[in-house]
Design an enzyme around this catalytic site. Sequence first.
Site, mmCIF file in Angstrom:
data_model
loop_
_atom_site.group_PDB
_atom_site.id
_atom_site.type_symbol
_atom_site.label_atom_id
_atom_site.label_comp_id
_atom_site.label_asym_id
_atom_site.label_seq_id
_atom_site.Cartn_x
_atom_site.Cartn_y
_atom_site.Cartn_z
ATOM 1 N N GLU A 65 0.845 -1.205 0.000
ATOM 2 C CA GLU A 65 0.000 0.000 0.000
ATOM 3 C C GLU A 65 0.873 1.245 0.000
ATOM 4 O O GLU A 65 0.676 2.191 -0.772
ATOM 5 C CB GLU A 65 -0.905 0.037 1.249
ATOM 6 C CG GLU A 65 -2.025 -0.974 1.271
ATOM 7 C CD GLU A 65 -1.626 -2.305 1.907
ATOM 8 O OE1 GLU A 65 -0.389 -2.586 2.000
ATOM 9 O OE2 GLU A 65 -2.526 -3.061 2.290
ATOM 10 N N GLY A 88 5.523 -2.006 15.014
ATOM 11 C CA GLY A 88 4.809 -1.013 14.212
ATOM 12 C C GLY A 88 3.726 -0.277 14.994
ATOM 13 O O GLY A 88 3.648 0.949 14.989
ATOM 14 N N ARG A 89 2.899 -1.037 15.726
ATOM 15 C CA ARG A 89 1.774 -0.394 16.426
ATOM 16 C C ARG A 89 2.215 0.321 17.698
ATOM 17 O O ARG A 89 1.401 0.952 18.379
ATOM 18 C CB ARG A 89 0.662 -1.416 16.700
ATOM 19 C CG ARG A 89 1.115 -2.694 17.372
ATOM 20 C CD ARG A 89 0.051 -3.785 17.290
ATOM 21 N NE ARG A 89 0.524 -5.069 17.795
ATOM 22 C CZ ARG A 89 1.205 -5.959 17.067
ATOM 23 N NH1 ARG A 89 1.516 -5.704 15.817
ATOM 24 N NH2 ARG A 89 1.573 -7.114 17.595
ATOM 25 N N GLU A 95 -4.386 -6.675 16.857
ATOM 26 C CA GLU A 95 -3.195 -7.227 16.212
ATOM 27 C C GLU A 95 -2.271 -7.846 17.267
ATOM 28 O O GLU A 95 -1.535 -8.781 16.999
ATOM 29 C CB GLU A 95 -2.465 -6.135 15.416
ATOM 30 C CG GLU A 95 -1.624 -6.690 14.280
ATOM 31 C CD GLU A 95 -1.075 -5.623 13.344
ATOM 32 O OE1 GLU A 95 -0.211 -4.844 13.776
ATOM 33 O OE2 GLU A 95 -1.481 -5.568 12.175
ATOM 34 N N HIS A 116 -26.568 7.474 19.053
ATOM 35 C CA HIS A 116 -27.667 7.492 18.074
ATOM 36 C C HIS A 116 -27.441 6.474 16.962
ATOM 37 O O HIS A 116 -28.116 6.519 15.938
ATOM 38 C CB HIS A 116 -27.815 8.903 17.500
ATOM 39 C CG HIS A 116 -28.154 9.897 18.576
ATOM 40 N ND1 HIS A 116 -29.445 10.142 18.972
ATOM 41 C CD2 HIS A 116 -27.356 10.642 19.369
ATOM 42 C CE1 HIS A 116 -29.431 11.034 19.955
ATOM 43 N NE2 HIS A 116 -28.171 11.347 20.221
HETATM 44 O O1 F6P Z 1 0.145 -5.783 7.967
HETATM 45 C C1 F6P Z 1 0.281 -5.415 9.288
HETATM 46 C C2 F6P Z 1 1.467 -4.525 9.498
HETATM 47 O O2 F6P Z 1 2.627 -5.259 9.429
HETATM 48 C C3 F6P Z 1 1.363 -3.785 10.813
HETATM 49 O O3 F6P Z 1 1.811 -4.529 11.873
HETATM 50 C C4 F6P Z 1 2.161 -2.570 10.533
HETATM 51 O O4 F6P Z 1 1.919 -1.547 11.456
HETATM 52 C C5 F6P Z 1 1.703 -2.235 9.133
HETATM 53 O O5 F6P Z 1 1.529 -3.498 8.517
HETATM 54 C C6 F6P Z 1 2.621 -1.379 8.323
HETATM 55 O O6 F6P Z 1 3.875 -1.963 8.197
HETATM 56 P P1 F6P Z 1 5.130 -1.118 7.725
HETATM 57 O O7 F6P Z 1 5.334 -0.019 8.716
HETATM 58 O O8 F6P Z 1 6.258 -2.074 7.665
HETATM 59 O O9 F6P Z 1 4.799 -0.533 6.370
#
Ligand code: F6P
Length: 539
Positions: free
Chosen positions: A208, A261-262, A347, A377
């Site tokens: 993405e 990441g999170r 996650e 609501h």
């Molecule tokens: O697909 C899940 C994930 O790996 C998450 O844990 C992470 O925050 C996100 O994708 C984005 O990953 P990256 O920072 O490597 O692009």
Amino acid sequence: MGVENLNEELINCARAARFAAIEDYFKSDANRLSAFLKQFGGILFDFSKSKLSENDLIGLLHLASAMGLEEKRAQMFGGGEVNLTENRAVLHMALRDSGRNWQAKGQDVSSTLKAEMVRASEFAKKIHSGIIRTNNGERFKSIVHIGIGGSDLGPRLVYEALKSSDNDFIEIRFCANIEPNELATAISGLDPKTTLIVCVSKTFTTIETLTNLNLARDWLKQGGIVDDTSHLVAISAAPAKAIAQGFAENRIFGFEDWVGGRFSLWSSVGLSLEMALGGDIIAALRAGAQAMDEHFETAPLAENIPILAGLIAVWNAKYMDYQTRASIPYSTKLKLLPQFLQQLDMESNGKSTGVDGAPINISGPIVWGAEGTNAQHAFFQHLHQSPIVTPIEFVLVANDGLNNAASTRLTHANALAQGEALMRGKSLDSVMSQMLAQGQSSLEISKTAPHRVFHGNRPSNTIILPKLDAFNLGALLAYYEHRCFVEGVIYGVNSFDQWGVELGKTIALEINDDLETGASSARDPSTKALIDFLREGFS
Ligand code: F6P
């Protein structure tokens, strides 16, 4: 007592709790508020509307000790290999306390960490103050922050919560989704000549993010920027991959693999925030989180807010079998909190394999929510009357800094009313006598009274922030991170990996090829039909 016996005892306690009324706990236990209502600085945490007695809580605290929560917490803060399936330490706390000597798996990491954080901050300061400008000598006016999941949700939440007209000379637009409208919306109305593209990806392989990065670079080119390197910043734990994409080395800011990441908001992943909002806000955010870290690391179990919250969460999901929980912030500025928590909690703890590799049949609940009062609501009907019980966490801001006391008071009144209504409910008797007093006919009463009954006895937590500033927000987010860790320890899962996202990613690449070539014969009949429809429509 061993874990097995404590667990058995808690199962029995939960059986009794099913028939207990939360309101009765207050009557039978004069100490309830002091056990369940805690303050951290100016933040109030009220867990007293939970459906468990003080004795049940004591049982949970024993279970936590028996399961080695204190040792596991020490192991995490000490840089041990807590993330066993990825062979990593877990040290996001180091990002908010660079004064301490941190070790990851026995190696000192403090000096490199500090140096990289200083380098990133100096760069951010120069963008914020206009020392670093575009090739034409103009100030950067906007940032397009491209990233997804943990590389998006934390920065996006903090930006929405803390942006104000005092610090709006650099606007951040966020772009996460691969669906093409996302980037189109993010760049709409922006001038590429004064826009900085900040590409955030821990792995620098996320499809993405890389797809959106390419689209954004095309947009820069179409805007007349031939050499785009001065418009690009990369944030990644894999800097070599960013270099391979043509990013300038002095515009790549790293972080270590022991930052999940999170949990990465506090690292250079938050650099867009620092560039737009200024260093003071980010320092205060980290200071709030650091204060919560210290509390979590040192406070006794029965006073430890993330531990109490984690144990109550486990009680709800595991012992009471409440399979979802909702986050309801009564603040428009916090409306992204439920999404942030969805990633953090689901996650981390949505797993069915324990740390030892053995199957487990219960881990974290489904997390969802939306901001009050809108949520009232939309789905509060379900929360009050469905047979499915969803524990709620309300988040309020005492002083919103706005000059509209009546609206603020009504916001607070609504939040408190929901907590009380969920707990108190309304019995059939009380509905009927009310209808009778209103002069309604017995036919009308027998027809509609059952529909007006509220089961009540539904648990909720309430958190009140004194105000929504960076310090309190930092403390709140660290509270959630540590609660998540506590839950993971009691469920016996590794909260820091996320293998469950991989299969879909692999199949998406295969189907991407199938959509391009039409070669979908290896797929199941349903997916093949969907591919065919997307390629050609039904004939
Ligand atoms: O697909 C899940 C994930 O790996 C998450 O844990 C992470 O925050 C996100 O994708 C984005 O990953 P990256 O920072 O490597 O692009």
